[in-house]
Design a protein around this motif. Structure first.
Motif, PDB file in Angstrom:
ATOM      1  N   GLN A  92       3.885   5.396   2.336  1.00 38.82           N
ATOM      2  CA  GLN A  92       3.423   4.524   3.418  1.00 38.82           C
ATOM      3  C   GLN A  92       2.018   4.005   3.134  1.00 38.82           C
ATOM      4  O   GLN A  92       1.734   2.810   3.297  1.00 38.82           O
ATOM      5  N   ARG A 118      -2.700  -4.744   2.068  1.00 34.26           N
ATOM      6  CA  ARG A 118      -4.071  -4.916   2.568  1.00 34.26           C
ATOM      7  C   ARG A 118      -5.044  -4.339   1.552  1.00 34.26           C
ATOM      8  O   ARG A 118      -5.536  -3.216   1.703  1.00 34.26           O
ATOM      9  N   HIS A 132       0.951   0.133   2.281  1.00 34.24           N
ATOM     10  CA  HIS A 132       0.011  -0.512   3.199  1.00 34.24           C
ATOM     11  C   HIS A 132      -1.191  -1.071   2.443  1.00 34.24           C
ATOM     12  O   HIS A 132      -1.626  -2.211   2.672  1.00 34.24           O
ATOM     13  N   ASN A 162      10.284  -2.740   8.769  1.00 34.75           N
ATOM     14  CA  ASN A 162       9.399  -3.804   9.242  1.00 34.75           C
ATOM     15  C   ASN A 162      10.058  -5.157   8.995  1.00 34.75           C
ATOM     16  O   ASN A 162      10.644  -5.383   7.927  1.00 34.75           O
ATOM     17  N   VAL A 211      -6.641   5.664   4.397  1.00 32.25           N
ATOM     18  CA  VAL A 211      -5.350   5.410   5.047  1.00 32.25           C
ATOM     19  C   VAL A 211      -4.482   6.658   4.992  1.00 32.25           C
ATOM     20  O   VAL A 211      -3.872   7.060   5.994  1.00 32.25           O
ATOM     21  N   VAL A 257      -1.301  -7.045   8.773  1.00 34.87           N
ATOM     22  CA  VAL A 257      -0.517  -5.805   8.740  1.00 34.87           C
ATOM     23  C   VAL A 257      -1.447  -4.659   9.125  1.00 34.87           C
ATOM     24  O   VAL A 257      -2.113  -4.060   8.278  1.00 34.87           O
ATOM     25  N   TYR A 258      -1.503  -4.389  10.426  1.00 30.08           N
ATOM     26  CA  TYR A 258      -2.378  -3.320  10.911  1.00 30.08           C
ATOM     27  C   TYR A 258      -1.837  -1.947  10.528  1.00 30.08           C
ATOM     28  O   TYR A 258      -2.594  -1.026  10.241  1.00 30.08           O
ATOM     29  N   GLU A 259      -0.526  -1.802  10.559  1.00 33.82           N
ATOM     30  CA  GLU A 259       0.142  -0.563  10.175  1.00 33.82           C
ATOM     31  C   GLU A 259       1.451  -0.929   9.489  1.00 33.82           C
ATOM     32  O   GLU A 259       2.003  -2.009   9.715  1.00 33.82           O
ATOM     33  N   LEU A 260       1.938  -0.018   8.679  1.00 35.19           N
ATOM     34  CA  LEU A 260       3.236  -0.208   8.049  1.00 35.19           C
ATOM     35  C   LEU A 260       4.144   0.920   8.520  1.00 35.19           C
ATOM     36  O   LEU A 260       3.749   2.093   8.506  1.00 35.19           O
ATOM     37  N   THR A 288       5.841  -5.469  -2.805  1.00 31.41           N
ATOM     38  CA  THR A 288       5.410  -4.211  -2.185  1.00 31.41           C
ATOM     39  C   THR A 288       6.223  -3.040  -2.732  1.00 31.41           C
ATOM     40  O   THR A 288       7.457  -3.114  -2.794  1.00 31.41           O
TER      41      THR A 288
END
Length: 334
Positions: free
Chosen positions: A121, A129, A125, A70, A137, A63-66, A88
């Motif tokens: 966000q 991660r 995220h 998604n 972040v 998960v590079y970005e949220l 989450t």
């Protein structure tokens, strides 16, 4: 594609999520998102800073970005951990029949850049991660919000008709920054004029002026399909030319020989012709082309010299715009 404001209505967002849920259940996908296009660009989606070869080889392997909405395919879910993903902190986290997980951060997509949305966000995220630092972040997300904050255009009035056309030529994620840059831009005061005319030094002034008309007609013939307003020889035609040459990056795209020997002289003749036709100017031809003048009111203007300077670079198209030159001549007409 719809503007983000389209999703300000929560009921509309709910209907969109329902549609995505049906689609994601019927057509398994390794990874899919719905979010602001501008913010995705700033996140470098879908590369996320990786080169093409790496993207091709590994795909979306973490998960590079949220984003606002998604869908994580089964492989990515197992990589992160199904229980972790299902826990989450988000508006909606739902397991689909095919093993994918649908995750929606907040009820509405429209306020993605707000403080509250960015905190949510970042929190979600970092939950997915744990190796990421929450403050780092969040700071990155806030920087993106700042880059997307609307900037009101306040362009210099002499070049505003030209500058208003430029932001849309940049990617949507860059436009607000470009508007801010253009707001700060101040064109150079035109220096291509004289307080008194140099006398004509040609034997047949009428014939030379006719040759300027031939040069101008050559420009119109070459560009009228791309810049239709050239036929009208108005101030708006000059702005259209400014935009065309800038968009094409004409000074740096074409050879210096073509520009210096053909384009710049033809453009100078056209510019002078507009001063004659629209401001009541009168040509004062000279043997040296760049000394040829158009008298408007108490000043004489040097359109060929302006055209040569204008065609030096893409930045010069802004610094020596035809739009500004005409405005300055118009201001000193009476």
């Amino acid at each position: 594609m719809q503007p983000v404001s389209f999703f300000s209505d929560q009921e509309r967002c709910e209907e969109f999520v329902k549609a995505v849920r049906r689609w994601g259940s019927m057509y398994p996908t390794p990874y899919a998102v719905a979010h602001s296009a501008a913010d995705r660009q700033l996140a470098d989606f879908p590369r996320f800073g990786r080169d093409d070869e790496t993207c091709e080889r590994h795909g979306t392997d973490t998960v590079y970005e949220l984003f606002w909405l998604n869908i994580f395919g089964p492989k990515l879910v197992e990589s992160i951990g199904r229980e972790r993903m299902l826990s989450t902190p988000a508006h909606l986290v739902e397991e689909l029949p095919n093993g994918s997980i649908l995750l929606v951060l907040r009820p509405s997509a429209a306020d993605f850049a707000s403080e509250e949305a960015r905190v949510a966000q970042a929190r979600a995220h970092v939950h997915l991660r744990p190796d990421l630092d929450f403050d780092t972040v969040l700071r990155t997300l806030k920087d993106r919000s700042a880059a997307l904050a609307p900037v009101e255009p306040r362009f210099h009035p002499d070049v505003a008709p030209f500058l208003f056309r430029l932001p849309d030529e940049f990617s949507i994620s860059e436009r607000q920054r470009k508007i801010a840059e253009l707001n700060a831009f101040r064109p150079l005061a035109p220096e291509e004029w004289l307080p008194a005319a140099l006398p004509s030094d040609v034997e047949n002034p009428e014939r030379i002026v006719e040759s300027y008309g031939d040069l101008s007609e050559g420009l119109v013939a070459a560009l009228h399909t791309k810049v239709p307003s050239l036929m009208e020889e108005t101030a708006e035609s000059l702005t259209d030319l400014d935009f065309y040459f800038w968009r094409e990056n004409f000074p740096e795209r074409y050879t210096r020989e073509l520009i210096d020997e053909h384009t710049a002289p033809a453009l100078g003749a056209y510019l002078g012709g507009v001063l004659v036709r629209r401001l009541g100017g009168r040509w004062v031809p000279r043997k040296k082309l760049e000394e040829s003048q158009v008298r408007v009111g108490k000043r004489v203007w040097l359109p060929f010299l302006r055209a040569r300077r204008y065609m030096q670079s893409r930045q010069a198209l802004l610094d020596y715009s035809l739009t500004q030159f005409f405005r300055e001549a118009e201001r000193h007409r009476g």
